[in-house]
Design a protein around this motif. Structure first.
Motif, PDB file in Angstrom:
ATOM      1  N   HIS A  54       0.480  10.071   3.731  1.00  0.00           N
ATOM      2  CA  HIS A  54       1.493   9.073   3.345  1.00  0.00           C
ATOM      3  C   HIS A  54       2.727   9.220   4.247  1.00  0.00           C
ATOM      4  O   HIS A  54       3.230   8.230   4.782  1.00  0.00           O
ATOM      5  CB  HIS A  54       1.862   9.251   1.871  1.00  0.00           C
ATOM      6  N   GLN A  98      -2.363  14.992  -0.135  1.00  0.00           N
ATOM      7  CA  GLN A  98      -2.126  13.577  -0.408  1.00  0.00           C
ATOM      8  C   GLN A  98      -0.812  13.095   0.212  1.00  0.00           C
ATOM      9  O   GLN A  98      -0.710  11.968   0.682  1.00  0.00           O
ATOM     10  CB  GLN A  98      -2.090  13.318  -1.925  1.00  0.00           C
ATOM     11  N   GLN A 114      -3.913   1.913   8.254  1.00  0.00           N
ATOM     12  CA  GLN A 114      -5.304   2.077   7.838  1.00  0.00           C
ATOM     13  C   GLN A 114      -6.024   3.128   8.683  1.00  0.00           C
ATOM     14  O   GLN A 114      -6.962   3.764   8.217  1.00  0.00           O
ATOM     15  CB  GLN A 114      -6.065   0.733   7.936  1.00  0.00           C
ATOM     16  N   ARG A 163       2.092   7.916   7.706  1.00  0.00           N
ATOM     17  CA  ARG A 163       2.131   6.453   7.777  1.00  0.00           C
ATOM     18  C   ARG A 163       3.569   5.954   7.895  1.00  0.00           C
ATOM     19  O   ARG A 163       3.843   5.001   8.612  1.00  0.00           O
ATOM     20  CB  ARG A 163       1.453   5.840   6.551  1.00  0.00           C
ATOM     21  N   GLU A 164       4.461   6.613   7.172  1.00  0.00           N
ATOM     22  CA  GLU A 164       5.859   6.195   7.216  1.00  0.00           C
ATOM     23  C   GLU A 164       6.534   6.663   8.504  1.00  0.00           C
ATOM     24  O   GLU A 164       7.111   5.861   9.232  1.00  0.00           O
ATOM     25  CB  GLU A 164       6.610   6.746   5.997  1.00  0.00           C
ATOM     26  N   GLN A 191       0.835  -1.203   0.000  1.00  0.00           N
ATOM     27  CA  GLN A 191       0.000   0.000   0.000  1.00  0.00           C
ATOM     28  C   GLN A 191       0.866   1.247   0.000  1.00  0.00           C
ATOM     29  O   GLN A 191       0.610   2.188  -0.774  1.00  0.00           O
ATOM     30  CB  GLN A 191      -0.929   0.029   1.216  1.00  0.00           C
ATOM     31  N   LEU A 192       1.886   1.277   0.859  1.00  0.00           N
ATOM     32  CA  LEU A 192       2.767   2.437   0.904  1.00  0.00           C
ATOM     33  C   LEU A 192       3.443   2.648  -0.450  1.00  0.00           C
ATOM     34  O   LEU A 192       3.548   3.770  -0.937  1.00  0.00           O
ATOM     35  CB  LEU A 192       3.814   2.278   2.010  1.00  0.00           C
ATOM     36  N   LYS A 193       3.867   1.561  -1.062  1.00  0.00           N
ATOM     37  CA  LYS A 193       4.496   1.660  -2.384  1.00  0.00           C
ATOM     38  C   LYS A 193       3.474   2.146  -3.419  1.00  0.00           C
ATOM     39  O   LYS A 193       3.775   3.018  -4.235  1.00  0.00           O
ATOM     40  CB  LYS A 193       5.076   0.322  -2.804  1.00  0.00           C
ATOM     41  N   ASP A 194       2.285   1.593  -3.388  1.00  0.00           N
ATOM     42  CA  ASP A 194       1.245   1.967  -4.357  1.00  0.00           C
ATOM     43  C   ASP A 194       0.846   3.437  -4.237  1.00  0.00           C
ATOM     44  O   ASP A 194       0.436   4.055  -5.218  1.00  0.00           O
ATOM     45  CB  ASP A 194       0.015   1.075  -4.207  1.00  0.00           C
ATOM     46  N   GLU A 195       0.950   3.993  -3.042  1.00  0.00           N
ATOM     47  CA  GLU A 195       0.627   5.405  -2.839  1.00  0.00           C
ATOM     48  C   GLU A 195       1.587   6.304  -3.610  1.00  0.00           C
ATOM     49  O   GLU A 195       1.261   7.448  -3.924  1.00  0.00           O
ATOM     50  CB  GLU A 195       0.645   5.756  -1.348  1.00  0.00           C
ATOM     51  N   HIS A 196       2.762   5.793  -3.929  1.00  0.00           N
ATOM     52  CA  HIS A 196       3.728   6.581  -4.688  1.00  0.00           C
ATOM     53  C   HIS A 196       3.239   6.895  -6.098  1.00  0.00           C
ATOM     54  O   HIS A 196       3.580   7.947  -6.648  1.00  0.00           O
ATOM     55  CB  HIS A 196       5.072   5.860  -4.772  1.00  0.00           C
ATOM     56  N   LEU A 250       1.058  10.003  -6.198  1.00  0.00           N
ATOM     57  CA  LEU A 250       1.915  11.104  -5.745  1.00  0.00           C
ATOM     58  C   LEU A 250       2.923  11.473  -6.834  1.00  0.00           C
ATOM     59  O   LEU A 250       3.201  12.651  -7.052  1.00  0.00           O
ATOM     60  CB  LEU A 250       2.643  10.722  -4.449  1.00  0.00           C
TER      61      LEU A 250
END
Length: 178
Positions: A74, A70, A176, A77-78, A22-27, A30
């Motif tokens: 993110h 956005q 989440q 989360r990190e 999910q964290l990768k997909d958010e890139h 962005l």
């Protein structure tokens, strides 16, 4: 050996658990927004002398603010979840986590400076001043582009190997909630 849900998602050579994926997909989104910002910023100061640089900066400012809406969750989360979980294994004062936090700070500092300096534009803005202001956005773009690549190719695969299945589940629950 039982396969956990975290071992089933596949990402090239490295399989990422759903939370890391999910964290990768958010890139992706962005990166698209970030590219639009740098394209806009690079146009400032490049066109004809009579252009309305103030209007161009204000338009860029609105887009930067939208991007931050956005980027901020993110980053939370990190910084608030993933980094502390990894830090218990690899530390936080030097190494990958220290680098990631430094890059977050540098990108945020560039964006904040741009927003502060464009908050109260008055009168006309000359070409050179506009270019200098736009440079903060261009600089943030370069920092974040390299940063995302490091996360995708180094940090996320490292987290996949370091974190236990229970920690990956905890990571999923906590990100989440953000």
């Amino acid at each position: 050996m039982e396969l956990s849900p975290c071992m089933m998602a596949h990402d090239g050579d490295v399989q990422l658990c759903p939370a890391l994926q999910q964290l990768k997909d958010e890139h992706g989104p962005l990166n698209e927004q970030k590219q639009q910002l740098v394209d806009m910023a690079q146009q400032i100061g490049q066109n004809d002398e009579t252009a309305d640089w103030k209007e161009a900066l204000l338009t860029l400012r609105e887009n930067v603010q939208s991007f931050l809406e956005q980027l901020d969750p993110h980053s939370q989360r990190e910084e608030g979840v993933l980094f502390p979980m990894m830090a218990q294994y690899i530390g936080r004062t030097s190494g990958p986590i220290a680098v990631m936090e430094y890059e977050h700070d540098q990108a945020k500092r560039n964006i904040a400076t741009f927003l502060e300096q464009t908050a109260h534009l008055s009168g006309t803005v000359n070409r050179e001043a506009a270019k200098q202001l736009a440079f903060y956005v261009i600089n943030a773009y370069h920092i974040l582009t390299e940063h995302f690549m490091k996360e995708e190719h180094v940090l996320f695969p490292m987290a996949e190997k370091l974190l236990s299945n229970d920690e990956k589940e905890e990571l999923a629950q906590k990100i989440q909630a953000i």
